[in-house]
Motif scaffolding. Structure first.
Motif, PDB file in Angstrom:
ATOM      1  N   MET A  29      26.560  49.050  47.621  1.00 11.00           N
ATOM      2  CA  MET A  29      27.198  48.382  46.498  1.00 11.00           C
ATOM      3  C   MET A  29      27.935  49.419  45.670  1.00 11.00           C
ATOM      4  O   MET A  29      27.513  50.575  45.587  1.00 11.00           O
ATOM      5  N   ILE A  30      29.030  49.009  45.077  1.00 13.03           N
ATOM      6  CA  ILE A  30      29.710  49.857  44.109  1.00 13.03           C
ATOM      7  C   ILE A  30      29.354  49.353  42.722  1.00 13.03           C
ATOM      8  O   ILE A  30      29.471  48.159  42.424  1.00 13.03           O
ATOM      9  N   LEU A  31      28.864  50.256  41.864  1.00 15.21           N
ATOM     10  CA  LEU A  31      28.449  49.928  40.511  1.00 15.21           C
ATOM     11  C   LEU A  31      29.474  50.479  39.535  1.00 15.21           C
ATOM     12  O   LEU A  31      29.855  51.650  39.631  1.00 15.21           O
ATOM     13  N   LEU A  32      29.908  49.658  38.595  1.00 15.04           N
ATOM     14  CA  LEU A  32      31.019  50.006  37.717  1.00 15.04           C
ATOM     15  C   LEU A  32      30.579  50.055  36.264  1.00 15.04           C
ATOM     16  O   LEU A  32      29.993  49.104  35.742  1.00 15.04           O
ATOM     17  N   ASP A  33      30.862  51.180  35.623  1.00 11.45           N
ATOM     18  CA  ASP A  33      30.764  51.334  34.180  1.00 11.45           C
ATOM     19  C   ASP A  33      32.173  51.195  33.609  1.00 11.45           C
ATOM     20  O   ASP A  33      33.122  50.854  34.333  1.00 11.45           O
ATOM     21  N   LYS A  34      32.355  51.484  32.350  1.00 12.50           N
ATOM     22  CA  LYS A  34      33.671  51.339  31.729  1.00 12.50           C
ATOM     23  C   LYS A  34      34.705  52.259  32.362  1.00 12.50           C
ATOM     24  O   LYS A  34      35.847  51.843  32.593  1.00 12.50           O
ATOM     25  N   ASP A  35      34.351  53.511  32.655  1.00 15.36           N
ATOM     26  CA  ASP A  35      35.322  54.453  33.223  1.00 15.36           C
ATOM     27  C   ASP A  35      34.728  55.308  34.333  1.00 15.36           C
ATOM     28  O   ASP A  35      35.298  56.337  34.687  1.00 15.36           O
ATOM     29  N   LYS A  36      33.593  54.885  34.884  1.00 19.30           N
ATOM     30  CA  LYS A  36      32.955  55.621  35.971  1.00 19.30           C
ATOM     31  C   LYS A  36      32.458  54.636  37.028  1.00 19.30           C
ATOM     32  O   LYS A  36      32.329  53.434  36.769  1.00 19.30           O
ATOM     33  N   PHE A  37      32.151  55.159  38.214  1.00 18.80           N
ATOM     34  CA  PHE A  37      31.536  54.336  39.241  1.00 18.80           C
ATOM     35  C   PHE A  37      30.656  55.209  40.127  1.00 18.80           C
ATOM     36  O   PHE A  37      30.784  56.437  40.160  1.00 18.80           O
ATOM     37  N   CYS A  38      29.751  54.552  40.828  1.00 20.07           N
ATOM     38  CA  CYS A  38      28.935  55.216  41.838  1.00 20.07           C
ATOM     39  C   CYS A  38      28.592  54.196  42.902  1.00 20.07           C
ATOM     40  O   CYS A  38      28.794  52.985  42.720  1.00 20.07           O
ATOM     41  N   LEU A  39      28.082  54.662  44.034  1.00 22.29           N
ATOM     42  CA  LEU A  39      27.613  53.775  45.088  1.00 22.29           C
ATOM     43  C   LEU A  39      26.098  53.718  45.060  1.00 22.29           C
ATOM     44  O   LEU A  39      25.427  54.708  44.760  1.00 22.29           O
ATOM     45  N   ALA A  40      25.564  52.559  45.392  1.00 18.95           N
ATOM     46  CA  ALA A  40      24.124  52.364  45.524  1.00 18.95           C
ATOM     47  C   ALA A  40      23.828  51.909  46.941  1.00 18.95           C
ATOM     48  O   ALA A  40      24.522  51.038  47.473  1.00 18.95           O
ATOM     49  N   PHE A  41      22.801  52.496  47.542  1.00 23.43           N
ATOM     50  CA  PHE A  41      22.416  52.184  48.909  1.00 23.43           C
ATOM     51  C   PHE A  41      21.002  51.621  48.899  1.00 23.43           C
ATOM     52  O   PHE A  41      20.037  52.376  48.734  1.00 23.43           O
ATOM     53  N   PRO A  42      20.842  50.307  49.029  1.00 22.47           N
ATOM     54  CA  PRO A  42      19.489  49.745  49.103  1.00 22.47           C
ATOM     55  C   PRO A  42      18.767  50.277  50.339  1.00 22.47           C
ATOM     56  O   PRO A  42      19.320  50.326  51.443  1.00 22.47           O
ATOM     57  N   VAL A  43      17.520  50.709  50.156  1.00 22.80           N
ATOM     58  CA  VAL A  43      16.722  51.254  51.252  1.00 22.80           C
ATOM     59  C   VAL A  43      15.371  50.565  51.262  1.00 22.80           C
ATOM     60  O   VAL A  43      14.996  49.857  50.322  1.00 22.80           O
ATOM     61  N   ASN A  44      14.639  50.765  52.360  1.00 25.34           N
ATOM     62  CA  ASN A  44      13.293  50.219  52.439  1.00 25.34           C
ATOM     63  C   ASN A  44      12.377  50.940  51.472  1.00 25.34           C
ATOM     64  O   ASN A  44      12.611  52.080  51.090  1.00 25.34           O
ATOM     65  N   ASP A  45      11.281  50.274  51.102  1.00 27.22           N
ATOM     66  CA  ASP A  45      10.375  50.865  50.129  1.00 27.22           C
ATOM     67  C   ASP A  45       9.793  52.181  50.613  1.00 27.22           C
ATOM     68  O   ASP A  45       9.455  53.053  49.815  1.00 27.22           O
ATOM     69  N   ALA A  46       9.671  52.352  51.933  1.00 26.22           N
ATOM     70  CA  ALA A  46       9.065  53.569  52.457  1.00 26.22           C
ATOM     71  C   ALA A  46      10.030  54.742  52.465  1.00 26.22           C
ATOM     72  O   ALA A  46       9.617  55.892  52.600  1.00 26.22           O
ATOM     73  N   GLU A  47      11.331  54.455  52.338  1.00 24.12           N
ATOM     74  CA  GLU A  47      12.310  55.529  52.376  1.00 24.12           C
ATOM     75  C   GLU A  47      12.470  56.145  51.002  1.00 24.12           C
ATOM     76  O   GLU A  47      12.352  55.480  49.985  1.00 24.12           O
ATOM     77  N   GLU A  48      12.759  57.423  50.979  1.00 19.30           N
ATOM     78  CA  GLU A  48      12.928  58.136  49.733  1.00 19.30           C
ATOM     79  C   GLU A  48      14.124  59.051  49.841  1.00 19.30           C
ATOM     80  O   GLU A  48      14.670  59.273  50.901  1.00 19.30           O
ATOM     81  N   GLY A  49      14.493  59.632  48.680  1.00 22.90           N
ATOM     82  CA  GLY A  49      15.559  60.619  48.689  1.00 22.90           C
ATOM     83  C   GLY A  49      16.815  60.112  48.036  1.00 22.90           C
ATOM     84  O   GLY A  49      16.922  58.970  47.622  1.00 22.90           O
ATOM     85  N   VAL A  50      17.799  60.988  47.998  1.00 19.14           N
ATOM     86  CA  VAL A  50      19.076  60.702  47.372  1.00 19.14           C
ATOM     87  C   VAL A  50      20.153  60.742  48.423  1.00 19.14           C
ATOM     88  O   VAL A  50      20.134  61.580  49.306  1.00 19.14           O
ATOM     89  N   HIS A  51      21.103  59.816  48.348  1.00 21.60           N
ATOM     90  CA  HIS A  51      22.237  59.825  49.261  1.00 21.60           C
ATOM     91  C   HIS A  51      23.231  60.875  48.784  1.00 21.60           C
ATOM     92  O   HIS A  51      23.870  60.713  47.756  1.00 21.60           O
ATOM     93  N   GLN A  52      23.352  61.962  49.526  1.00 23.04           N
ATOM     94  CA  GLN A  52      24.177  63.081  49.111  1.00 23.04           C
ATOM     95  C   GLN A  52      25.620  62.865  49.533  1.00 23.04           C
ATOM     96  O   GLN A  52      25.895  62.373  50.624  1.00 23.04           O
ATOM     97  N   VAL A  53      26.565  63.240  48.657  1.00 26.30           N
ATOM     98  CA  VAL A  53      27.973  63.154  48.970  1.00 26.30           C
ATOM     99  C   VAL A  53      28.646  64.425  48.503  1.00 26.30           C
ATOM    100  O   VAL A  53      28.101  65.195  47.727  1.00 26.30           O
ATOM    101  N   ASP A  54      29.839  64.631  49.023  1.00 26.35           N
ATOM    102  CA  ASP A  54      30.627  65.785  48.604  1.00 26.35           C
ATOM    103  C   ASP A  54      31.399  65.430  47.349  1.00 26.35           C
ATOM    104  O   ASP A  54      31.983  64.357  47.244  1.00 26.35           O
TER     105      ASP A  54
END
Length: 440
Positions: free
Chosen positions: A403-428
Motif C-alpha cells: 500500500m502507498i500511504l500519503l501524508d500532506k507532503d510525504k509518502f511511504c510504502l507499507a508491506f503487510p506481512v504475516n504475524d511471524a515475520e519481522e523486520g523492515v523493508h529496506q529500500v535505496d
C-alpha cells in the motif's frame, strides 16, 4: 507490517501502474517513476510547469502529466525514451483528463463543460463531443472498452449518448426521465446503464452501484440490493444505533494511554504492547453506537450511507453511515447478514479492500495509524514509525502486496506481512528521500 522510508510528494499525486510494477509520484514540476517494490528511480521526467495530475495508460506503457492552469498535457513512453507527445488545449482550457481503455486515446474536458476532445496518439486526429453535463462524473466506459456512455444536458433536459470507441461515432442518444441527473454507471456485463438523480434534499438521497449480483441502492441510511433480473428489492441492510444481535462481532478501539491515565501505571503496563498504543476490545451486544445529529443551520449536511465498498469477489461489503462516522459495518453477502462492526475513536476517512485478497480490508482515520481487518486475526492497528506522519489517504497496489500511504507532503510504502515475520523493508534512498527509520 513493514514500512519504507519517507519520500517527498506534491498534491498527494502518487499512482501505481495498472500492472503493479511501477509507481509515479510528483515533486512540483517533476514526475518520478520508481520501481513499485524497491522505490528505485527508473525515470525522471521534467514538465513545463507544476504538475496537477498524473495518469498511467491502461497498458502501463505511457504516463501523462497535466497542468490544468496552462491547459498543457505531456505524455512519455517507458519503453521508448525518445517518444513523447504534447497537447495544448489553448483557449478551451482543460479541467479533467481520462485515458480511453485502448491506451491510445485521451479524453480532455474543456472549461465550463463546453466539449470533450478525444485525442488519438496514433494518428494525431481529434474528435469532439459537445455538451457533457459534468467533467468529474456522468460518463463511463463499458467493461470491454468498446462503448462510451456520456450524460449530456441539452435544452434543459438530461440525455444519455453512447459512442463507439473505435471511431467515436455517436450510436444512440436518448432522453432520461430525470430532473437533475447526477451520475451514471455501466453494469459489469455491459447490458444496463444505471442513472440516478442528484441529492435534491437530504432525505431523498439515492445512489446506485452495480456489482455482479445486481444493483445496489443507497437510500439514506439503508443499503438495498435489487435483483438484476426482476429489479425488485432482494434484501435491505440498515444501520441502527443499537445492535442487539449476539452473533455480530464488535471490535472497539481503545487507547492504552488513556487507560494509563485513568487506572494507573500497573494495569497499563500489563495491557500495553511494546509496539502499539492501540488495542481492540471485543464487545458483546447490545451495543449503542455514537451518532452525530446534522446541524440544520449548515448547508449540505452529511447523512446516510457515504461509503459502500465491495470486496474483490463480492462476498463482503463495507459501509459507513455518515451519521456514525466512527463506525465501519462489514456485511456477509453469502449469508446476507451483518458479521462485523468496528468502532473507532476517530472518524473513518478512507476504506479500501485488497484488490486480490477478498478477506483483507484496510482503512485510515487521518492519524498515525493504518488499520486492517481480516477474517482470521480480526482488527489490527499498526502505528507508523515516523514522527508527525498522518495517514490522510492510501492506495493498494494492484497486485495486493503493498500500500502507498500519503501524508500532506510525504509518502511511504507499507508491506503487510504475516504475524511471524519481522523486520523492515529496506529500500535505496535518493535526493528526494528522508533518513531510514526502524520499525520498532
Amino acid at each position: 507490517m513493514d514500512f519504507t522510508e519517507l519520500y517527498k510528494q506534491s498534491l498527494n499525486i502518487c499512482r501505481f501502474s495498472p500492472n503493479g510494477l511501477y509507481l509515479a509520484n510528483v515533486v512540483q514540476f517533476r514526475v518520478v517513476i520508481r520501481d513499485a517494490e524497491t522505490l528505485q528511480i527508473l525515470h525522471l521526467f521534467t514538465c513545463t510547469d507544476n504538475v496537477q495530475e498524473v495518469l498511467w495508460s491502461p497498458d502501463s506503457e505511457l504516463v501523462l502529466c497535466a497542468s490544468f492552469k496552462l491547459g498543457n498535457i505531456q505524455i512519455w513512453s517507458l519503453k521508448d525514451e525518445k517518444w513523447t507527445a504534447k497537447i495544448d488545449e489553448g483557449a478551451a482550457g482543460c479541467t479533467t483528463i481520462k485515458w480511453a481503455p485502448d491506451a491510445r486515446h485521451l479524453l480532455s474536458f474543456s472549461d465550463f463543460q463546453l466539449r470533450i476532445t478525444v485525442w488519438s496518439l496514433v494518428t494525431s486526429d481529434a474528435y469532439y463531443i459537445q455538451y457533457p453535463k459534468y467533467s468529474d462524473r456522468g460518463y463511463c466506459f463499458r467493461s470491454d472498452g468498446r462503448y462510451f456512455a456520456l450524460a449530456e444536458r441539452r435544452e434543459c433536459k438530461d440525455y444519455i449518448s453512447v459512442y463507439d470507441c473505435e471511431d467515436w461515432i455517436l450510436l444512440k442518444r436518448f432522453a432520461v426521465e430525470t430532473t437533475d441527473l447526477d451520475d451514471i454507471s455501466w453494469s459489469p456485463d455491459g447490458r444496463f446503464i444505471a442513472v440516478w438523480e442528484s441529492c435534491l434534499d437530504v432525505e431523498s438521497k439515492i445512489d446506485f452501484i452495480f456489482n455482479d449480483a445486481g444493483l445496489v441502492c443507497l437510500p439514506s441510511r439503508q443499503v438495498r440490493f435489487l435483483n438484476h433480473y426482476t429489479w425488485k428489492p432482494l434484501i435491505e441492510f440498515s444501520h441502527p444505533q443499537t445492535l442487539p444481535h449476539p452473533d455480530i462481532a464488535i471490535f472497539q478501539e481503545s487507547d492504552l494511554r488513556e487507560i494509563k491515565n485513568s487506572t494507573g501505571l500497573a494495569e497499563w503496563s500489563q495491557a500495553a504492547s511494546p509496539r502499539s498504543k492501540i488495542r481492540y476490545e471485543r464487545i458483546r451486544p447490545p451495543f449503542t453506537l455514537p451518532i452525530i445529529r446534522p446541524d440544520p443551520d449548515k448547508p449540505n449536511p452529511r447523512m446516510g450511507v457515504g461509503i459502500c465498498e465491495f470486496s474483490c469477489d463480492g462476498r463482503f461489503v463495507a459501509t459507513r453511515n455518515d451519521n456514525m462516522p466512527n463506525c465501519l459495518w462489514i456485511w456477509n453477502l453469502v449469508e446476507l447478514r451483518q458479521m462485523v462492526l468496528i468502532s473507532q475513536l476517530q472518524p473513518i476517512k478512507i476504506v479500501r479492500w485488497n484488490p486480490l485478497r477478498p478477506d483483507r480490508l484496510a482503512f485510515c482515520c487521518g492519524n498515525g495509524y493504518v488499520y486492517t481487518w481480516n477474517e482470521i486475526t480480526g482488527c489490527q492497528a499498526v502505528e507508523l514509525p515516523a514522527v508527525n506522519f498522518q495517514v490522510l489517504n492510501f492506495h493498494w497496489n494492484f497486485d495486493g502486496n503493498s500500500m502507498i500511504l500519503l501524508d500532506k507532503d510525504k509518502f511511504c510504502l507499507a508491506f503487510p506481512v504475516n504475524d511471524a515475520e519481522e523486520g523492515v523493508h529496506q529500500v535505496d534512498g535518493d535526493e528526494n528521500g528522508f533518513q531510514q527509520y526502524d520499525h520498532a
